[in-house]
Write a protein that holds these residues in place. Structure first.
Motif, PDB file in Angstrom:
ATOM      1  N   TYR A  72      11.741 -40.255  37.840  1.00 45.00           N
ATOM      2  CA  TYR A  72      11.290 -39.005  37.241  1.00 45.00           C
ATOM      3  C   TYR A  72      11.785 -37.799  38.016  1.00 45.00           C
ATOM      4  O   TYR A  72      12.106 -36.771  37.423  1.00 45.00           O
ATOM      5  CB  TYR A  72       9.764 -38.989  37.155  1.00 45.00           C
ATOM      6  CG  TYR A  72       9.227 -39.985  36.174  1.00 45.00           C
ATOM      7  CD1 TYR A  72       8.851 -41.263  36.579  1.00 45.00           C
ATOM      8  CD2 TYR A  72       9.116 -39.669  34.819  1.00 45.00           C
ATOM      9  CE1 TYR A  72       8.380 -42.180  35.673  1.00 45.00           C
ATOM     10  CE2 TYR A  72       8.639 -40.585  33.907  1.00 45.00           C
ATOM     11  CZ  TYR A  72       8.273 -41.849  34.336  1.00 45.00           C
ATOM     12  OH  TYR A  72       7.807 -42.761  33.436  1.00 45.00           O
ATOM     13  N   ALA A  73      11.886 -37.896  39.304  1.00 46.45           N
ATOM     14  CA  ALA A  73      12.370 -36.771  40.111  1.00 46.45           C
ATOM     15  C   ALA A  73      13.813 -36.433  39.765  1.00 46.45           C
ATOM     16  O   ALA A  73      14.210 -35.257  39.755  1.00 46.45           O
ATOM     17  CB  ALA A  73      12.238 -37.094  41.600  1.00 46.45           C
ATOM     18  N   ALA A  74      14.606 -37.467  39.463  1.00 47.29           N
ATOM     19  CA  ALA A  74      16.012 -37.266  39.136  1.00 47.29           C
ATOM     20  C   ALA A  74      16.240 -37.143  37.629  1.00 47.29           C
ATOM     21  O   ALA A  74      17.373 -36.920  37.201  1.00 47.29           O
ATOM     22  CB  ALA A  74      16.846 -38.417  39.684  1.00 47.29           C
ATOM     23  N   ASN A  75      15.180 -37.285  36.838  1.00 48.67           N
ATOM     24  CA  ASN A  75      15.315 -37.271  35.372  1.00 48.67           C
ATOM     25  C   ASN A  75      16.382 -38.239  34.900  1.00 48.67           C
ATOM     26  O   ASN A  75      17.230 -37.896  34.065  1.00 48.67           O
ATOM     27  CB  ASN A  75      15.638 -35.864  34.872  1.00 48.67           C
ATOM     28  CG  ASN A  75      14.422 -34.970  34.841  1.00 48.67           C
ATOM     29  OD1 ASN A  75      13.289 -35.448  34.899  1.00 48.67           O
ATOM     30  ND2 ASN A  75      14.643 -33.678  34.764  1.00 48.67           N
ATOM     31  N   THR A  76      16.350 -39.431  35.449  1.00 45.22           N
ATOM     32  CA  THR A  76      17.394 -40.409  35.160  1.00 45.22           C
ATOM     33  C   THR A  76      16.790 -41.784  34.909  1.00 45.22           C
ATOM     34  O   THR A  76      15.833 -42.181  35.568  1.00 45.22           O
ATOM     35  CB  THR A  76      18.393 -40.495  36.333  1.00 45.22           C
ATOM     36  OG1 THR A  76      18.966 -39.191  36.545  1.00 45.22           O
ATOM     37  CG2 THR A  76      19.510 -41.480  36.044  1.00 45.22           C
ATOM     38  N   VAL A  77      17.366 -42.475  33.943  1.00 48.28           N
ATOM     39  CA  VAL A  77      17.035 -43.872  33.679  1.00 48.28           C
ATOM     40  C   VAL A  77      18.261 -44.709  34.033  1.00 48.28           C
ATOM     41  O   VAL A  77      19.390 -44.332  33.708  1.00 48.28           O
ATOM     42  CB  VAL A  77      16.641 -44.090  32.214  1.00 48.28           C
ATOM     43  CG1 VAL A  77      16.539 -45.578  31.889  1.00 48.28           C
ATOM     44  CG2 VAL A  77      15.321 -43.401  31.921  1.00 48.28           C
TER      45      VAL A  77
END
Length: 120
Positions: A72-77
């Motif tokens: 979530y901190a990196a907005n990445t999956v």
């Protein structure tokens, strides 16, 4: 408007590994799915992670080899792909929307895809 950008595809030998990334803004409240489409074949669901990250689902063909996760901190999956096989060769897309059943018809936003080629 949610934008999704995939990266991490490439050429890998059978048995190798790749990690795909799906970067987005504002996707905190969306489930995120990975889908793939091989030449001449229909798009298929690969994996899905819930909006909260607590639930995941995998296609039978990738269970035990692929792992989906989200930062979530990196907005990445991410999609960690191990023990890759030639039949994993496809364009891989991430998408936002209800994906737990691994169907692609209800997904709201799509990335443009990243190509994975598994070949010796």
């Amino acid at each position: 408007q949610l934008q999704l950008v995939e990266s991490g595809g490439g050429l890998v030998q059978p048995g190798g590994s790749l990690r795909l990334s799906c970067a987005a803004s504002g996707f905190t409240y969306y489930a995120i799915g990975w889908f793939r489409q091989a030449p001449g074949k229909e798009r298929e669901g690969v994996s899905c992670i819930s909006s909260g990250g607590g639930s995941t689902n995998y296609a039978d063909s990738v269970k035990g080899r692929f792992t989906i996760s989200r930062d979530y901190a990196a907005n990445t999956v991410y999609l960690q792909m191990n023990s890759l096989k030639p039949e994993d060769t496809a364009d891989y897309y991430c998408a936002a929307g209800p994906c737990y059943g691994l169907g692609y018809g209800g997904m709201s936003y799509w990335g443009k895809g990243t190509l994975v080629t598994v070949s010796s």
